[in-house]
Design an enzyme around this catalytic site. Structure first.
Site, PDB file in Angstrom:
ATOM      1  NE  ARG A  84     -11.442   8.560  10.183  1.00 34.25           N
ATOM      2  CZ  ARG A  84     -11.742   9.669   9.532  1.00 34.25           C
ATOM      3  NH1 ARG A  84     -11.365  10.841   9.996  1.00 34.25           N
ATOM      4  NH2 ARG A  84     -12.429   9.628   8.405  1.00 34.25           N
ATOM      5  N   GLY A 117      -0.641   4.564   0.405  1.00 36.63           N
ATOM      6  CA  GLY A 117      -1.409   5.725   0.846  1.00 36.63           C
ATOM      7  C   GLY A 117      -0.600   6.520   1.849  1.00 36.63           C
ATOM      8  CB  ALA A 167      -0.424   4.348   6.642  1.00 37.21           C
ATOM      9  NE  ARG A 192     -16.304  12.965   9.807  1.00 41.07           N
ATOM     10  CZ  ARG A 192     -15.164  12.730   9.174  1.00 41.07           C
ATOM     11  NH1 ARG A 192     -14.690  11.508   9.098  1.00 41.07           N
ATOM     12  NH2 ARG A 192     -14.506  13.713   8.603  1.00 41.07           N
ATOM     13  CB  SER A 227     -15.250  18.745   2.835  1.00 38.46           C
ATOM     14  OG  SER A 227     -14.724  19.094   4.087  1.00 38.46           O
ATOM     15  N   GLY A 274       0.832  -1.194   0.000  1.00 40.58           N
ATOM     16  CA  GLY A 274       0.000   0.000   0.000  1.00 40.58           C
ATOM     17  C   GLY A 274       0.866   1.244   0.000  1.00 40.58           C
TER      18      GLY A 274
END
Lengths: 247, 231, 649
Positions: free
Chosen positions: C446, C53, C55, C341, C295, C51
Site C-alpha cells: 500500500r 473506524g 470505513a 515502504r 509518520s 466496526g
C-alpha cells in the site's frame, strides 16, 4: 525498579471498591506505565488472581482510551496520556496510587474502567456539522482563513479521554464540550448550526450530571492535548450569543 | 428520508439562563458585577470619614436626596437597596444550586487527594457564606442599629462608625470579612469575566487590582479609627 | 519434519460484479446498473455494520442517511476510538490543486504500480475517482485540514510519490477524519437511525439459507452473548497485523470478525501481504507491548543512514560524514529517502543483517534531521514535525533535535483480507467487507496516505451504492428468529468456545502465547521469507495451537467484564490465521511488494515478480482447523497499467 502499587479494585459497577496493595519487582525505566501494569497482570493471572482491568487501546496517545489517575493526577505526573507515561518518571521504591476517573457521570464498570458514554451523548446532541454524504460542495468553494483553521484544529485535537472531568473538583465536562463547540463554531461550514450546537451540547452536558465550572483550571492542566482554559471562556461567549439570539 | 431533525424544545432566553449551569453562572457573574460596582461606590464613600464628621454626615444625607427632584426623599436609596437585595438573592441562590450540583457531580473523592486550585478558588463557597453573615451583622450594626455597641444615631454615620470600630470584635469581624472579600473578588471577578466571555490577562490583573484596592480601602477605616487618625 | 498443512486448488474465482468497458466508466456503469431500493422501503431494511473506524463509521452514517436502519458495533467504549484514529500522515486525492501534473489516471497508475501489480485495475481506478469527493465531504464536515495563508487547502508529497496530492491535518490526519465520520455517525445515532452497541464484540457470523443474516456478539461489560439480525452484514473490522504481537495496531485490534466469517465461508485473499512500515520506534526490551509509528512524512526531510563500518558503536554525532552510509540515497538516487515502504523497510533490514544496525541489539537505523535543521532552521522543523519529535522524545527519552532518531521497520498494515468483488461483497451473499478488512485495492503493497482514502471511499461512497443492489434483489420477507437452527448452532458454538477457554485452567497466560506466535511470525513470515523458514513456521504453529488448548489460563468467568477472556479468544483465531498466512506466503514463490521471498530476487537484491505464474489474487477457502484449505485463483488483468518490474533506482 521495585515498586509498591496501590490499585483501586472494584469487581463490578454495584460492588464496593477499595485500594489493594501489590509489590512488583523487575520494572524497567523504559517500560510504559501500562506495560508495568501488564507485567503485574501477568503475575496475577499465574497466581490465579483476577488481573487489574483498565481501558487502553492504541498506546500511542491518540485514541483516548487509557484513563488512570496516578498519585492524584489524571494521566499521572507528565502532561501526556497514561499510555505515553514511562516508568522513568518514577523512582525505585516508590509507592504509586492508581485510581479510576471519578465523576458521577463516569460510573465505574470494573477496577479502573469507567463508562464515558456521556461524552458520546454530548457529541450526539450537536457536536457535528450536518453534511450528508454526497451533498458536499467543492472543497475549495469556501476558503477558511488560516488562523481560524488553526484555531479549529487546536480544539479538534481533543481525544475525549475525560481527564478534564477526572481532574475537575466539580466533575465538569466544560473543557471537553467547549473543545468541540469551538472546533465547529469557528468554521464557516459550522456556522448554520452555530447557536443550536452550543445550546444543545450544553443542555446535554447538564443532563448527564456533570458539574459546573468554577474556573479552577485543573482541566486544562490535566489535558494531554493542551486544550486551553480559554476554550471554556470562548464557549461561554458562544452560549450567551446563542441565548441572546434565542436560537 | 430519515434525516436528523431538531426538536423544537428550545426554552426562552430567561428560562435557558436559569436552567443551565452556564446560565446560572451568568446570573452569578452579572449579580456579582452589580455588587462589585456598589462596593466601589461604597468604598469611596467610606473614605469621606477621613475628611471629618461634616463631610461624612453630609454624604449620608445626600444618599437620601439623590435624584431629587425627580425622585422623592430616599427613593433613590431604596432603589439601590432593592437592586442589591435582588443581586444578593440571585447570587446566593445560584451559588447554592451550583454548589449542590458540583458536589453531586463528584460524589467520591480520590484516595490520593491533593489540593491544587489556588486558595482564593478553593474558598469561594466559605468566603461567600462569611460575607453573607457579615452583611447581616453590618446592616444590623450600622443601618438599623439593632446590634450597635453604643447609642445608634440615625444619619450620623461618622460617630456610629467610630463606635463600632472602638470595640475589638467590631474591628475583628470587619477586617476578617474584608480580607475574605478580597479573596472572593480576586477569583470571582476573574471568573465572572470568563463566564461572560472575556478571558486573558486583563481580567486577571484587573481582578487582583480590584481585590487589593477594595480591601485596602475598606480596611483603612477601622485602621484609621484604631490608630486615632479618625476620632 | 512433521507434515504441514497442504492445500488443494479449486475452481478459479472471478469478479463478476465489475462491469466491462473502459476503466474510467466502470463505476458509473455499475452505479447505473445497480438496482435501487425505494426510499420509503429502506427503513424496513436492517444493516449490521461491525466496526466504527473510517470505513465502518462512514458506512454506518451514510447508510443511515439513506434511510436504512443500521445496527452498529464496536469493541471500544466509544466509536470514536477505532484505530483509524492513529493514522498520522495524510490522505491522497487527485485534486491536482498544485497543478503539478496529477490526475485521476496518475493516482490510479501510481497505486497499481505501488501495489506491485497485484491489485485489480477496476477497483483502483474507482478509488482514484472517488478520492476527489472524499476531500469535499470531509471539508464539509468540518475536518480541519492544513491550510495555506490564502485559506485554501495545503498538500504535501508523501511516501514515494512525485506529486503533492496528500491532504493532512498536522500529524493527526486519521484522528480528524475519524472524528468527522464519528460525528456524522453520532448525528444518525441521535436521530435514531443507528442503534449503536459499544463495548460489544462480534464473535461469529450467522448464515441462514446461504446468506449472511446476522452476527453473534458478546457484551464486553456483562459478558452476555446475543444474536443480532439484519438483511446484510458489513465487516469493517480492520486488519490482522496483531498476529505479529508487536505491530503498530491498537492493542485490541483483532482478526476475530473476519476469521469467523472466513470459517463460515468467506474466502480470505492474499493473507501473506503485510506491510512493514519503515519508520517505527525500535523496541526497547521484552516488555514491549506494541510499536509506535513515526509518520513517513519524516522521510521528506530526514536522511537515513548507518555507519559504513560494522560494529561502529560511536555516538552518531561523532561519526564523520564520510563514514556514514546514506544507503537509500546511494542505492536509489532518483527517489532517495522517499522510496516506497517495502523497499525502505527491506533496505533497513539488510543493513542491520550486515551488522551495521544501531541502538540496542543493532535493530535500528538513524533518521537524521541535522541537515534539515541547518537548511530550514530549527523553527521550521519544529513547525512541521514538532509533535512527532515530542512523541519520539517521550518514548525514547532522546532529543531528536540533538541526536538522530533511531527507527526500525514494524508491521503496520495488512493488504490481504476477505476476498470481495467489485461490490465489496464477499463470497458469502449479503456479507460485505470494507476498509482494511478486505483485500481489494492495495495489491501487494500500500502506498502512503492511501489507507485513509480507501477506508473512506468504501464507507462513504462505494458500499452505500452497491449494497442497494443486494438489498433490492434480496428483500428477505422473513425475519430471522433466534430459534432458527442456524442461529442456535452459531450461538452454541460461540458459547462452547468461551467455556472451553475458561475450562482449561492451565499454566500459561494468553499474552505468553501471543508473544510466542508473534516472534515466530516476525522471524519467518516478516520482512523476508524463505521456503525453509515458512515450512518451519507451518510445523510450529499447530504445536503452539495444541499447547494453547492444553495450557491456557484464563481467570474469572464469562459472565463479567473479563479482558483476559477477550484476549485469549482473539489469540485462538490468530493461531489459525497465522497458519494460513504462512501457507499463502509459501505457495507464492515470488517476491512482490511487501511479500519478499529470498528465492525470488534480482541480482541486485530487488523483489522479483513472476507474473506468468503468480499474476492472481489467492482466495482461500476454509475447510477445517488444521486441514488443507482450497485455493481459488482470481486472474488479474492489466489493460491500462502494464506490469513492469518496479524500479525506483
Amino acid at each position: 525498579m521495585r515498586l509498591t502499587l496501590r490499585v483501586w479494585r472494584q469487581r463490578s459497577a454495584d460492588a464496593d471498591g477499595g485500594m489493594s496493595t501489590y509489590e512488583i519487582d523487575g520494572i524497567s525505566q523504559d517500560m510504559s506505565f501500562l506495560e508495568m501494569l501488564d507485567t503485574l497482570n501477568e503475575e496475577l493471572i499465574l497466581k490465579g488472581e483476577d488481573p487489574v482491568a483498565f481501558d487502553h487501546d492504541c498506546r500511542e496517545g491518540i485514541c483516548g482510551a487509557c484513563s488512570l489517575v496516578i498519585n492524584g493526577d489524571a494521566h499521572g505526573p507528565e502532561r501526556t496520556t497514561t499510555c505515553q507515561l514511562h516508568m522513568r518518571s518514577f523512582k525505585d521504591g516508590d509507592t504509586i496510587d492508581i485510581e479510576p476517573w471519578r465523576a458521577a457521570a463516569f460510573p465505574v464498570i470494573k477496577d479502573l474502567v469507567v463508562d464515558r458514554s456521556a461524552f458520546d451523548r454530548i457529541i450526539q446532541a450537536g457536536g457535528y456539522i450536518t453534511a450528508p454524504t454526497g451533498a458536499a460542495p467543492e472543497a475549495h468553494a469556501t476558503p477558511v482563513p488560516k488562523p481560524d483553521a488553526d484555531f479549529a484544529f487546536e480544539h479538534a485535537e481533543c481525544i475525549g479521554c475525560g481527564a478534564c472531568v477526572a481532574a475537575c473538583p466539580n466533575g465538569a465536562a466544560m473543557l471537553f464540550t467547549s473543545a468541540k463547540v469551538n472546533h465547529l463554531n469557528v468554521l464557516p461550514q459550522g456556522a448554520p448550526e452555530r447557536e443550536s450546537r452550543v445550546l444543545d451540547m450544553v443542555a446535554q452536558m447538564d443532563d448527564e450530571g456533570f458539574g459546573g465550572c468554577t474556573l479552577t483550571g485543573e482541566c486544562a492542566t490535566a489535558c494531554p492535548k493542551g486544550i486551553p482554559l480559554f476554550s471554556i471562556t470562548k464557549m461561554n461567549k458562544e452560549f450567551l450569543r446563542a441565548a441572546r439570539r434565542g436560537a | 428520508m430519515a434525516l436528523a431533525t431538531k426538536t423544537d424544545r428550545r426554552p426562552s432566553a430567561p428560562e435557558l439562563l436559569w436552567k443551565s449551569t452556564l446560565g446560572k453562572k451568568t446570573v452569578m457573574a452579572v449579580s456579582g458585577v452589580i455588587m462589585l460596582l456598589y462596593l466601589v461606590a461604597h468604598m469611596v464613600g467610606n473614605l469621606k470619614i477621613f475628611f471629618g464628621p461634616d463631610e461624612m454626615n453630609h454624604y449620608a444625607h445626600w444618599l437620601r436626596t439623590m435624584g431629587e427632584p425627580v425622585l422623592h426623599y430616599e427613593w433613590g436609596l431604596w432603589l439601590v437597596r432593592v437592586v442589591l437585595l435582588a443581586a444578593v438573592i440571585a447570587h446566593a441562590t445560584a451559588a447554592y444550586q451550583l454548589s449542590r450540583r458540583d458536589i453531586k457531580a463528584r460524589p467520591s473523592k480520590y484516595v490520593h487527594a491533593k489540593p491544587k486550585a489556588s486558595y482564593a478558588t478553593r474558598t469561594m463557597r466559605w468566603g461567600g457564606i462569611i460575607l453573607g453573615l457579615f452583611i447581616v451583622w453590618h446592616i444590623l450594626d450600622l443601618t438599623t442599629g439593632t446590634v450597635h455597641p453604643a447609642g445608634y444615631e440615625h444619619l450620623h454615620p461618622y460617630q456610629n462608625v467610630i463606635d463600632t470600630f472602638s470595640t475589638w470584635y467590631g474591628n475583628a469581624i470587619y477586617i476578617v470579612a474584608m480580607v475574605a472579600l478580597g479573596f472572593h473578588i480576586q477569583h470571582g471577578f476573574w471568573a465572572a469575566a470568563h463566564t461572560l466571555g472575556y478571558g486573558g490577562r486583563v481580567p486577571k490583573g484587573l481582578s487582583i487590582g480590584l481585590a487589593v484596592v477594595l480591601t485596602a480601602g475598606f480596611v483603612a477605616v477601622p485602621i484609621g479609627v484604631m490608630t486615632g487618625v479618625v476620632s | 519434519m512433521t507434515d504441514y498443512t497442504d492445500y488443494t486448488t479449486g475452481e478459479p474465482i472471478a469478479d463478476s460484479a465489475a462491469p466491462a468497458g473502459p476503466v474510467a466508466e466502470r463505476w458509473d456503469t455499475r452505479r447505473f446498473e445497480a438496482k435501487l431500493v425505494n426510499p420509503a422501503n429502506r427503513r424496513k431494511h436492517t444493516v449490521i455494520v461491525v466496526g466504527t473506524g473510517l470505513a465502518g463509521g462512514s458506512a454506518g452514517a451514510t447508510l443511515a442517511e439513506q434511510g436504512y436502519h443500521v445496527v452498529q458495533f464496536c469493541y471500544q467504549d466509544s466509536p470514536r476510538r477505532a484505530h483509524s484514529i492513529a493514522a498520522q500522515g495524510g490522505i491522497n486525492a487527485a485534486k491536482n490543486y498544485r497543478n503539478d501534473g496529477d490526475s485521476i489516471h496518475r493516482l490510479f497508475y501510481d497505486t497499481v504500480k505501488g501495489g506491485d501489480f497485484r491489485a485489480r485495475e477496476s477497483n483502483v481506478h474507482r478509488l482514484a475517482q472517488i478520492s476527489v469527493e472524499i476531500i469535499d465531504q470531509c471539508v464539509a464536515q468540518g475536518v480541519p485540514f492544513a491550510r495555506e495563508y490564502g485559506g485554501l487547502l495545503d498538500t504535501r508529497s508523501f511516501g514515494g510519490v512525485q506529486v503533492s496530492r496528500t491532504f493532512y491535518a498536522r500529524g493527526q490526519t486519521g484522528q480528524q477524519l475519524l472524528l468527522g465520520a464519528y460525528q456524522a455517525l453520532s448525528r444518525q445515532i441521535a436521530a435514531g437511525n443507528v442503534e449503536m452497541h459499544p463495548r460489544t464484540e462480534m464473535l461469529d457470523l450467522v448464515i441462514v439459507d446461504g446468506k449472511a443474516r446476522g452476527i453473534v456478539a458478546r457484551d464486553l461489560v456483562t459478558g452476555r452473548i446475543d444474536t443480532y439480525f439484519a438483511d446484510a452484514v458489513v465487516l469493517a473490522t480492520g486488519g490482522y497485523g496483531n498476529v505479529f504481537y508487536l505491530s503498530t495496531n491498537a492493542m485490541n485490534s483483532n482478526a476475530t470478525a473476519i476469521w469467523r466469517a472466513h470459517r463460515r465461508g468467506a474466502h480470505f485473499a492474499n493473507p501473506c501481504f503485510t506491510q512493514i512500515h519503515p519508520t517505527c520506534i525500535p523496541r526497547t526490551g521484552d516488555h514491549q507491548s506494541k510499536l509506535t509509528l513515526m509518520s513517513e512524512s519524516l522521510r521528506n526531510d530526514g536522511r537515513i543512514w548507518v555507519p559504513k563500518a560494522k560494529g561502529d558503536d560511536r555516538p552518531p554525532n561523532q561519526i564523520p560524514d564520510d563514514e556514514r552510509d546514506y544507503y537509500l540515497e546511494r542505492i536509489y538516487p532518483a527517489f532517495g529517502n522517499l522510496v516506497p515502504r517495502d523497499i525502505a523497510s527491506r533496505a533497513a533490514k539488510n543493513v542491520c543483517d550486515e551488522g551495521r544496525g544501531v541502538g540496542p541489539g543493532g535493530q535500528g537505523v538513524y533518521l537524521d534531521f541535522a541537515d534539515a535543521i541547518e537548511r530550514m532552521g530549527r523553527k521550521a522543523v519544529e513547525a512541521k514535525y514538532g509533535n512527532l519529535f515530542d512523541m519520539y522524545q517521550r518514548i525514547t527519552d532522546e532529543d531528536p533535535y540533538q541526536v538522530p532518531m533511531r527507527i526500525y521497520p514494524a508491521v503496520h498494515y495488512t493488504m490481504g483480507g476477505l476476498w470481495v468483488d467489485y461490490d465489496l461483497q464477499t463470497t458469502v451473499p449479503g456479507l460485505f467487507a470494507i476498509g482494511e478488512a478486505n483485500f481489494s485495492d492495495h495489491g501487494a503493497n500500500r502506498l502512503g496516505a492511501s489507507a485513509l482514502m480507501q477506508g473512506l471511499a468504501d464507507g462513504y461512497f462505494v458500499l452505500p451504492a452497491t449494497i442497494n443492489d443486494y438489498l433490492a434483489k434480496n428483500p428477505h420477507a422473513d425475519r430471522v428468529t433466534p430459534d432458527h437452527p442456524a442461529v442456535q448452532e452459531a450461538l452454541a458454538d460461540t458459547e462452547d468456545r468461551l467455556h472451553l477457554l475458561l475450562a482449561v485452567d492451565g499454566d500459561r497466560t494468553p499474552d505468553s502465547f501471543h508473544r510466542e506466535l508473534g516472534e515466530l511470525m516476525w522471524e519467518f513470515c516478516g520482512m523476508a521469507r524463505t521456503d525453509e523458514g515458512l515450512r518451519k513456521a507451518l510445523d510450529r504453529i499447530p504445536q503452539i495451537r495444541e499447547e494453547f488448548w492444553r495450557r491456557i489460563k484464563v481467570p474469572g468467568t464469562g459472565e463479567e467484564f473479563n479482558q483476559s477472556l477477550e484476549k485469549a479468544n482473539r489469540i485462538m483465531d490468530y493461531l489459525e490465521l497465522a497458519e494460513l498466512m504462512c501457507l499463502d506466503a509459501l505457495h507464492r514463490a515470488e517476491s512482490c511488494g511487501g511479500h519478499f521471498r529470498e528465492e525470488s530476487q534480482t541480482p541486485d537484491g530487488e523483489a522479483e515478480r513472476r507474473d506468468e505464474e503468480f499474476s492472481y489474487a489467492a482466495a482461500w477457502e476454509f475447510t477445517a482447523t488444521g486441514e488443507a484449505p482450497v485455493l481459488h485463483k482470481e486472474d488479474l488483468v492489466f489493460e491500462y497499467v502494464h506490469p513492469t518490474q518496479r524500479s525506483y533506482a
